[in-house]
Structure formats: C-alpha cells, structure tokens
Design an enzyme around this catalytic site. Structure first.
Site, PDB file in Angstrom:
ATOM      1  CD  GLU A  80      -2.866   1.331   2.254  1.00  0.00           C
ATOM      2  OE1 GLU A  80      -3.352   0.422   2.953  1.00  0.00           O
ATOM      3  OE2 GLU A  80      -2.957   2.542   2.535  1.00  0.00           O
ATOM      4  CG  HIS A 110      -0.495   5.465  -1.611  1.00  0.00           C
ATOM      5  ND1 HIS A 110      -1.272   4.521  -2.233  1.00  0.00           N
ATOM      6  CD2 HIS A 110      -0.822   5.396  -0.293  1.00  0.00           C
ATOM      7  CE1 HIS A 110      -2.046   3.930  -1.324  1.00  0.00           C
ATOM      8  NE2 HIS A 110      -1.780   4.428  -0.144  1.00  0.00           N
ATOM      9  CG  HIS A 124      -6.483   3.009  -0.299  1.00  0.00           C
ATOM     10  ND1 HIS A 124      -6.824   4.341  -0.211  1.00  0.00           N
ATOM     11  CD2 HIS A 124      -5.288   2.868   0.341  1.00  0.00           C
ATOM     12  CE1 HIS A 124      -5.872   4.975   0.465  1.00  0.00           C
ATOM     13  NE2 HIS A 124      -4.932   4.111   0.811  1.00  0.00           N
ATOM     14  CG  ASP A 131      -0.996   4.395   3.902  1.00  0.00           C
ATOM     15  OD1 ASP A 131      -0.867   4.787   2.731  1.00  0.00           O
ATOM     16  OD2 ASP A 131      -2.002   4.652   4.582  1.00  0.00           O
TER      17      ASP A 131
HETATM   18 MN    MN Z   1      -2.966   4.349   1.756  1.00  0.00          MN
END
Ligand code: MN
Length: 327
Positions: free
Chosen positions: A7, A9, A159, A280
């Site tokens: 996850e 980005h 998500h 993340d």
């Molecule tokens: Mn995220």
C-alpha cells in the site's frame, strides 16, 4: 528479513491537485509527503533500503481520477498515471511493481484498463479508492468489471477514498473525518456490502486486499457471525458465515497499524496466511513499520509469511526473480 509492501503510493502533478485532504497540519510534513509522492528516485529508494524493503507495489494515492466528474478525462488520466508508473517500474523492476489506477466511473473502461495494465504493463492488480460518484463495487453496474478481474486472476486492493456523503454523526467533528476514524468505517462497510451482496458467490475467484489491519473487520468476526444468524439476507446462504466468506476472499495488510497486539489478533482472526506487511508510504513512518514487524512476538515462519511469503502467493511473484516487466 526480506519484505514486500503493497500500500505504497505515488501521484502525478495533475492528480496532486485533487488530494483528499491535507494528511497533516504540519506544512513542512505536507510538503515532504507531496514531494515523496512524486519521487521515484533517492527519497523512495533510500527509505526502502533503510527499512529493508525489497519491493514496493505502488499505486495512485486517493482519490485519484475517481474524483473526476468528466469520465473521458478520468479514463485518460488513469492511463497516463499507469504509463508513468510503468516507466518507473521498468527502471527498477526488482524494486517496484504496480497496482493499476482505474476510472471506476465506467466499469467497462476500468476492466479494459486493468487488462491493459496487467497484460501490457506487467501490473499485479489494481487499487480502488472507495466509492465513485456514490456507486459501490457490489452494484450490478460492476458485474462486467468483476468478471474481468476474475478472468485476469489478480487481486483488487480496496482502499479508503472520498466519502459519498457526510453522515450527521460527523457534524462539528472534522477530526473524525479521514484516517483517524471515518475511512475505516467507510471502507469496512464497502467491503461488507460485497460480502452480503453475494459478490463472491457470483465471482468465487475474486480476491480483495484490505489495508489498515483489515479496517477493523477481523475484530468484529464473532458479532458479524452471531447477528448474521439472526438477520440474514436473501443473497447469501445462511450457512455461509460472514467470517468464512471474508477469510476465503480477503487478505489484509498492516498498513498504518504498527501495533503487535493488533497484529496478533488479526492473525488469530484471519489466519496466518491472510496477513501481509505494508506501510502506507509516504503517509506513515516506514522505519517504524519495519521495526514493528521485525520485533513482533510471532514465530519466524509466520514473520516470513507476513513480510513476503503471502504477498508472493497473492501477487504471483517471486522476490528472487524480477517482477513481470513490460514485454
Ligand atoms: Mn494508503
């Protein structure tokens, strides 16, 4: 220990205009996040190296093109983002892999772009940022999309994204809107819509990845099952318990929840083969995430599954050999 994270980005200059909300009150931290979202070189690689992360599976940060009202423009920008990511993956095929960005305003366009991303760009699945224009993934309009997902046999990461509306409960409490609370509830409800709509009965090979330690769902298994017996819906057989459907069709990641007690509960609820390490990036502290998973009180066998083994199985890759690259 080797690590894959799922996850993580990025953004494009054009999509950065649309970021969900300022993820922090600190101006300098916000600038750093935007800078890292647009970086594929020193910042990202250094952070990964320091934390012992071998491979990042990268996706567009929320909400991406899902916030666009012009569908043609959304389709164009999604393709552009995927092409940009593919170029970066080609430069570092052993360090980066991709989840496709899709214009879910149009289920057929999303299916076509997923197919292009998987077959032509070597992407490993897609990440979807919540609802799109008030539509959720269990709705009939998405049947053609799920059919293609099932044919391509790739996972879809569900998500958090922009909420369709703002329930009254959040009135006067902006602090509750976002990662602190509302995104978890919203994403859990979205996932449960799919469970109770019979999506997995219709598409039995579909796999969904949920971040943030399963968006609170694993903690709720007992209550979901016991109340399901009392209420039920006509779309799911009474003997199909919600927890069984979830364990069969969902895999969760540790993104944004670096707490060993919660991890142990998640493993107990979901099973040791259904939990994967993730960070993340760049919203969370990669180093903190890495120390958490390296020191969590679990066996080395389970740690290996969480750090990379289950990701290798779900993504159909092998860390020892490069990820699929553009033909
Ligand atoms: Mn995220």
């Amino acid at each position: 220990m080797r690590k894959i994270t799922l996850e993580e980005h990025f953004s494009t200059p054009e999509l950065s205009k649309n970021l969900v909300a300022k993820p922090t009150k600190s101006e300098s931290r916000f600038k750093d996040i935007v800078c890292r979202l647009n970086d594929f070189d020193e910042l990202r690689i250094e952070t990964m190296d320091k934390a012992g992360i071998d491979l990042q599976v990268i996706s567009v940060t929320a909400p991406g093109v899902q916030a666009h009202s012009n569908i043609k423009e959304a389709i164009r920008l999604a393709q552009q983002a995927n092409d940009m990511l593919a170029v970066q993956i080609q430069k570092r095929p052993t360090r980066y892999a991709g989840f496709a960005h899709l214009a879910t305003q149009d289920a057929y366009a999303a299916a076509d772009e997923l197919e292009r991303a998987v077959k032509n760009l070597g992407f490993l699945g897609a990440l979807i940022n919540g609802q799109t224009n008030g539509h959720f993934l269990d709705e009939e309009m998405y049947f053609p999309f799920w059919e293609r997902v099932q044919d391509l046999d790739v996972p879809i990461y569900l998500h958090p994204g922009r909420m369709a509306d703002l329930p009254l409960i959040y009135n006067g409490h902006p602090e509750l809107i976002g990662p602190i609370w509302s995104w978890g509830c919203d994403t859990a409800a979205h996932a449960l819509r799919m469970v109770f709509a019979g999506t997995f009965k219709r598409y039995p090979r579909v796999k969904i990845i949920l971040g943030h330690m399963g968006e609170m769902i694993p903690y709720f298994f007992w209550r979901l099952d016991s109340r399901w017996k009392a209420y039920q819906s006509e779309k799911v057989a009474p003997e199909d318990l919600p927890s069984t459907i979830i364990k069969n069709h969902f895999v969760i990641t540790t993104s944004g929840v670096f707490n060993p007690d919660v991890l142990i509960n998640a493993i107990a609820a979901m099973g040791k083969d259904n939990v994967m390490f993730s960070v993340d990036y760049p919203y969370e502290d990669t180093q903190l995430a890495s120390s958490f998973i390296e020191t969590a009180p679990i066996s080395e066998e389970v740690r290996a599954k969480i750090c990379y083994g289950t990701a290798e199985r779900i993504l159909k890759i092998n860390l020892q050999s490069p990820t699929p690259s553009t033909p």
